[in-house]
Scaffold this motif. Structure first.
Motif, PDB file in Angstrom:
ATOM      1  N   PRO A  77     112.819  36.096  53.773  1.00 35.71           N
ATOM      2  CA  PRO A  77     113.557  37.313  54.258  1.00 35.71           C
ATOM      3  C   PRO A  77     112.767  38.575  54.613  1.00 35.71           C
ATOM      4  O   PRO A  77     111.755  38.788  54.332  1.00 35.71           O
ATOM      5  CB  PRO A  77     114.520  37.692  53.258  1.00 35.71           C
ATOM      6  N   LYS A  78     113.124  38.939  55.870  1.00 34.46           N
ATOM      7  CA  LYS A  78     112.335  40.116  56.472  1.00 34.46           C
ATOM      8  C   LYS A  78     113.219  41.246  56.297  1.00 34.46           C
ATOM      9  O   LYS A  78     114.601  41.216  56.748  1.00 34.46           O
ATOM     10  CB  LYS A  78     111.944  39.725  57.786  1.00 34.46           C
ATOM     11  N   VAL A  79     112.629  42.573  55.907  1.00 41.40           N
ATOM     12  CA  VAL A  79     113.384  43.741  55.779  1.00 41.40           C
ATOM     13  C   VAL A  79     113.638  44.466  57.286  1.00 41.40           C
ATOM     14  O   VAL A  79     112.687  44.547  57.747  1.00 41.40           O
ATOM     15  CB  VAL A  79     112.768  44.893  54.786  1.00 41.40           C
ATOM     16  N   ASN A 116     114.879  49.648  54.877  1.00 44.63           N
ATOM     17  CA  ASN A 116     114.795  50.122  53.599  1.00 44.63           C
ATOM     18  C   ASN A 116     114.661  51.321  53.475  1.00 44.63           C
ATOM     19  O   ASN A 116     113.477  51.933  53.820  1.00 44.63           O
ATOM     20  CB  ASN A 116     114.018  48.992  52.879  1.00 44.63           C
ATOM     21  N   GLU A 120     118.393  43.179  55.247  1.00 45.26           N
ATOM     22  CA  GLU A 120     117.354  42.093  55.358  1.00 45.26           C
ATOM     23  C   GLU A 120     117.955  40.772  56.222  1.00 45.26           C
ATOM     24  O   GLU A 120     119.027  40.731  56.304  1.00 45.26           O
ATOM     25  CB  GLU A 120     116.978  41.449  54.048  1.00 45.26           C
ATOM     26  N   ASP A 121     116.852  40.440  57.116  1.00 47.03           N
ATOM     27  CA  ASP A 121     117.115  39.312  57.754  1.00 47.03           C
ATOM     28  C   ASP A 121     116.662  37.972  56.981  1.00 47.03           C
ATOM     29  O   ASP A 121     115.425  37.605  56.672  1.00 47.03           O
ATOM     30  CB  ASP A 121     116.437  39.428  59.047  1.00 47.03           C
ATOM     31  N   ILE A 122     117.898  36.964  56.514  1.00 41.85           N
ATOM     32  CA  ILE A 122     117.821  36.162  55.728  1.00 41.85           C
ATOM     33  C   ILE A 122     117.853  34.660  56.480  1.00 41.85           C
ATOM     34  O   ILE A 122     117.910  33.692  55.844  1.00 41.85           O
ATOM     35  CB  ILE A 122     118.630  36.140  54.670  1.00 41.85           C
ATOM     36  N   LEU A 140     122.458  38.453  58.124  1.00 43.97           N
ATOM     37  CA  LEU A 140     121.741  39.295  57.679  1.00 43.97           C
ATOM     38  C   LEU A 140     122.526  39.650  56.214  1.00 43.97           C
ATOM     39  O   LEU A 140     123.658  39.304  55.902  1.00 43.97           O
ATOM     40  CB  LEU A 140     122.172  40.627  58.331  1.00 43.97           C
ATOM     41  N   ARG A 141     121.701  40.354  55.377  1.00 41.98           N
ATOM     42  CA  ARG A 141     122.263  40.601  54.022  1.00 41.98           C
ATOM     43  C   ARG A 141     122.264  42.288  53.557  1.00 41.98           C
ATOM     44  O   ARG A 141     121.015  42.710  53.952  1.00 41.98           O
ATOM     45  CB  ARG A 141     121.368  40.034  52.997  1.00 41.98           C
ATOM     46  N   GLN A 182     119.640  48.865  52.080  1.00 41.35           N
ATOM     47  CA  GLN A 182     118.754  47.931  52.695  1.00 41.35           C
ATOM     48  C   GLN A 182     119.105  46.891  53.376  1.00 41.35           C
ATOM     49  O   GLN A 182     120.433  46.318  52.893  1.00 41.35           O
ATOM     50  CB  GLN A 182     117.932  47.386  51.359  1.00 41.35           C
TER      51      GLN A 182
END
Length: 878
Positions: A443-445, A448, A436-438, A474-475, A434
């Motif tokens: 946060p937006k995926v 995923n 995500e944009d943090i 990003l995460r 996954q």
């Protein structure tokens, strides 16, 4: 069936308490379960349930069903809101199997062992554990997994493993929990309570030790799994970030193209980016968006229509998502070139400044020399439903000033393709990724994978990392998949727990066996003690038990009566107080008395003397030696012996003298001293003389018997030749034999003439004469009495054989007893006192010999005696 327990607690209370105990023990057992299968190596509730049903009766089966149902419902749902009929039927199906198992086990145990049972022998312990454990646990281990399979909870492939772990857990639970329940509640309480420290505590401590080892091993195993997974996730993260950096370089290459060439047309652009598209899967499109101000819009559109031969126009999207001409504004960034064109023609002319997310990234790229990434957006390319993002790089003139802005190089990227290409060499089904944009408020995926939820127990394995790409935060999260958790699971900790608990259960069975054997020994000791106490208390003879120091420790009632003192008063007294001269300082003297009966003078408690018969023995204890002294009052017997002695004296002096006179007078009359007697009177004198001789012989025999009993017969052994003695005895007996018309035959061929024996000559003559006279009396007229002598080894044997009727079977056992005769009636044909053979036996034993006989009815009898040769004697007894 016991409905009302003896404690007064109602059976329904028992049922509810059992259900509660079942649930609590089950939840605790599941703490030892190993995910993802949640196989536990011990399930104590079944052992608790079996013991409860055995102790309090079959109504407790209701508690088993309730407890199992509630336990399985608590496992399958997190709250009442999630409960549905399906959950209830699965839980009740498993509970039915457990209840049926308890019913079967308790019935088998009651049928073949009986209950309550103290379990004091190996067979009872083995049978209870086998019937209640491995045998009965097959029921629940079969019904439970089948119920889960029918409900679709486990696949068919998981049935064998589920059956195995279920059966092992239930069996070990019975092995461990059932004995502990018996110790706490079973009857007989005296026996089971005594096993608390010998069985219960060692069993609990050993189980706790094994559980601690299991927890340590399980933690180490989980740590190793976590470390291995995160090392792989770390490599995947590095690979993915490196791949994204390469994609950023693809955008920068378009910038280099425009900086190196003053004019780039569509063909140049296509030729330049085609290799990039092949090498970088995941880039859906590479485009060039020229920077156009409003005053240049018409000229720009005309020029693009002329170059492409199409109806090129600067466009945007309305609220319905339809392409429309872009409204007038100060600046535009329309997609001028895009490759591949066929899949992305719809995007040609689209003003990327018309959409806020794209405009934000474009403005950031315009103010910087770095490639900028948009937030996740819905792409115009194709029919892709998953979001993507744009990577935008501002392109300026050669002086790189803000005013020399030419346009923007744009890469349209779908992240799933990038990830698939970057991580293609890794086993992707082991991981859930996954991204995500943090960089936004929420946060937006970006990416995923479906089904990426991770169980709580695997949360610690997740790899999480933050990194920057395209000026956005990003995460990345890499989590283990259910497949990986299943395949990477090691059952080594489970095997450690199962093996350890099995050893603990075997230890429990071993301790039960030891304590049972000890209880059997205690029972036997109690029984033997009671028996010995009863024997001691009711023995007719007086018994005293004393120690090495002579102090009396035990005295029975007969001893108290004999010695005239209470039993308590005898204890602690010295044995010498009652048996004067009993010297314990001379052990050899005591040893000589062991097993022998001897007459001693004792002392009554009031001080008068007693005649006692004393028997002494001893026994050894680990720390001391004890003596057992049996006392018998022989005063009456001694008085009788004295009377007998007086009688013998009377016979010897008062009866023998007149008999001698009568015998002499009758002999003179028969000899004609008084003249010739008439024939009738002569016959009477003859009869009287014979009877007188018989009476004298009887008196002599009685005197000999008495003297032998009291040791008053003088036996003087001397070295004598046997052959002349035999010849003399036969010669003396010939006249007696002639009177019966019997012939005597002496056979000494097997006897060397020099054979010597150590004997009393006169007494041996008496023995031989007695044996010959008996043989003559029982031989028919004209018969032969054979006297045979032989020498073999260091002994000689002399035998006297007749041709009489033989000895009856009923008489043989008492033939050497005093006054014993085969025909004891008054009308017996042969005379005799019945003392001859008894006297012969006693005399021969005094001369170190032995006497015996062989007989056959209707054929005859043979009496023989053995004497040692004189040369074989080491010393001559006086």
């Amino acid at each position: 069936m016991q409905l009302q327990p003896r404690s007064g607690m109602t059976w329904m209370t028992r049922v509810l308490l059992l259900a509660l105990a079942y649930v609590i023990a089950g939840r605790l057992a599941l703490l030892l379960a190993i995910p993802p299968g949640f196989a536990t190596a011990i399930f104590p509730p079944v052992g608790i349930a079996l013991a409860a049903v055995l102790i309090w009766g079959y109504p407790l089966l209701l508690g088993v069903f309730i407890g199992s149902t509630v336990l399985n419902l608590s496992i399958s749902v997190d709250g009442l809101a999630q409960l549905d009929p399906g959950h209830f039927w699965v839980a009740s199906g498993i509970a039915f199997g457990t209840t049926l198992q308890c019913l079967t086990a308790s019935w088998l145990i009651r049928r073949f062992l009986g209950f309550p049972n103290p379990l004091v022998d190996e067979r009872s312990i083995f049978m209870l554990l086998i019937l209640g454990g491995p045998l009965s646990c097959l029921i629940s281990a079969s019904i439970g997994p089948l119920t889960l399979f029918q409900a679709g909870i486990i696949p068919a492939a998981a049935l064998p493993f589920s059956f195995w772990t279920w059966w092992v857990g239930d069996s070990i639970g019975v092995f461990i929990a059932t004995p502990l329940m018996f110790i706490a509640f079973a009857e007989p309480r005296l026996i089971w309570r005594s096993r608390l420290t010998t069985v219960g505590l060692p069993l609990l401590l050993s189980c706790a030790l094994i559980v601690a080892v299991f927890i340590r091993a399980s933690a180490a195993e989980q740590s190793n799994r976590r470390h291995f997974f995160q090392e792989q996730a770390k490599l995947m993260s590095m690979t993915l970030r490196f791949r994204l950096q390469l994609y950023g370089q693809a955008v920068s290459s378009i910038e280099h193209l425009h900086m190196a060439s003053r004019h780039v047309d569509a063909d140049d652009f296509r030729l330049f980016v085609s290799p990039i598209l092949k090498d970088y899967p995941g880039i859906l499109a590479l485009s060039w968006s020229a920077w156009v101000i409003d005053t240049q819009r018409e000229a720009f559109e005309r020029d693009q229509r002329r170059q492409t031969g199409s109806d090129f126009a600067i466009t945007t999207l309305d609220e319905a998502g339809h392409v429309i001409p872009a409204p007038r504004k100060a600046e535009y960034a329309p997609v001028t070139f895009i490759e591949p064109l066929a899949e992305n023609r719809r995007a040609l002319g689209f003003d990327i400044t018309s959409e806020p997310d794209r405009l934000a990234a474009l403005s950031s790229a315009r103010a910087s020399n770095l490639a900028k990434m948009t937030v996740p957006i819905n792409l115009l390319q194709g029919n892709h439903h998953e979001p993507g993002f744009l990577l935008i790089k501002a392109v300026r003139g050669r002086n790189q000033s803000q005013s020399s802005l030419q346009g923007f190089a744009v890469a349209v990227i779908r992240l799933s393709d990038v990830i698939n290409r970057a991580l293609g060499s890794y086993p992707r089904r082991n991981f859930h990724i996954q991204i995500e944009d943090i960089g936004t408020a929420q946060p937006k995926v970006l990416f995923n994978e479906a089904g990426s939820s991770v169980p709580d127990y695997a949360e610690a394995m997740i790899w999480r990392e933050r990194f920057e790409f395209g000026d956005r935060q990003l995460r990345l999260q890499i989590a283990p998949s259910a497949y990986y958790l299943q395949q990477s699971q090691s059952f080594q900790p489970w095997l450690v727990l199962a093996s350890g608990l099995l050893i603990c259960s075997l230890l429990g069975g071993f301790l039960l066996t030891l304590t049972g054997r000890a209880e059997l020994i205690r029972r036997q000791v109690r029984q033997r003690t009671l028996e010995l106490s009863a024997i001691l208390d009711h023995a007719a003879e007086a018994i005293l038990i004393f120690a090495n120091d002579g102090r009396i420790e035990i005295a029975n009632p007969a001893a108290a009566e004999l010695l005239g003192a209470p039993r308590a008063a005898l204890l602690g007294r010295e044995i010498g107080d009652f048996l004067p001269g009993f010297n314990l300082n001379h052990p050899k003297v005591l040893q000589a008395m062991f097993g022998q009966r001897c007459d001693r003078m004792g002392r009554h408690s009031d001080g008068h003397q007693m005649e006692l018969e004393v028997s002494l023995s001893h026994y050894e204890l680990p720390d001391r030696q004890r003596y057992i002294c049996l006392l018998r009052d022989i005063s009456a017997r001694k008085q009788i012996e004295r009377l007998k002695s007086e009688f013998v004296s009377t016979v010897s002096h008062e009866l023998r003298t007149p008999l001698t006179s009568i015998q002499g007078s009758l002999g003179l009359l028969k000899a004609g001293v008084a003249g010739t007697l008439p024939a009738s009177i002569n016959d009477l004198v003859e009869m009287a003389l014979q009877n007188t001789l018989r009476l004298a012989s009887l008196v002599d025999d009685i005197l000999d018997v008495e003297k032998l009993e009291f040791g008053q017969v003088g036996i003087e052994l001397s070295r004598c030749a046997l052959l002349p003695l035999l010849q003399e005895a036969v010669a003396h007996s010939q006249g007696y034999a002639d009177s019966y018309h019997v012939r005597l035959q002496l056979d000494t061929a097997a006897l060397p003439p020099e054979t010597m024996v150590m004997i009393d000559n006169l007494r041996l003559q008496q023995v031989i004469a007695n044996l010959i006279s008996n043989a003559v009396k029982y031989s028919p007229q004209g018969g032969v009495v054979s006297i045979h002598a032989s020498h073999h080894h260091d002994q000689v044997r002399v035998s006297v054989s007749d041709q009489g009727p033989g000895i009856p079977e009923a008489f043989r056992a008492r033939i050497f007893q005093k006054f014993a005769q085969a025909d004891s009636s008054d009308s017996r044909q042969q005379g005799g006192t019945g003392l001859g053979l008894s006297i012969c036996k006693a005399l021969l034993e005094r001369m170190n010999g032995q006497i015996g006989y062989d007989t056959e009815l209707g054929v005859g009898s043979m009496f023989f005696f053995d004497l040692p040769c004189a040369g074989s004697l080491d010393e001559v007894p006086a």
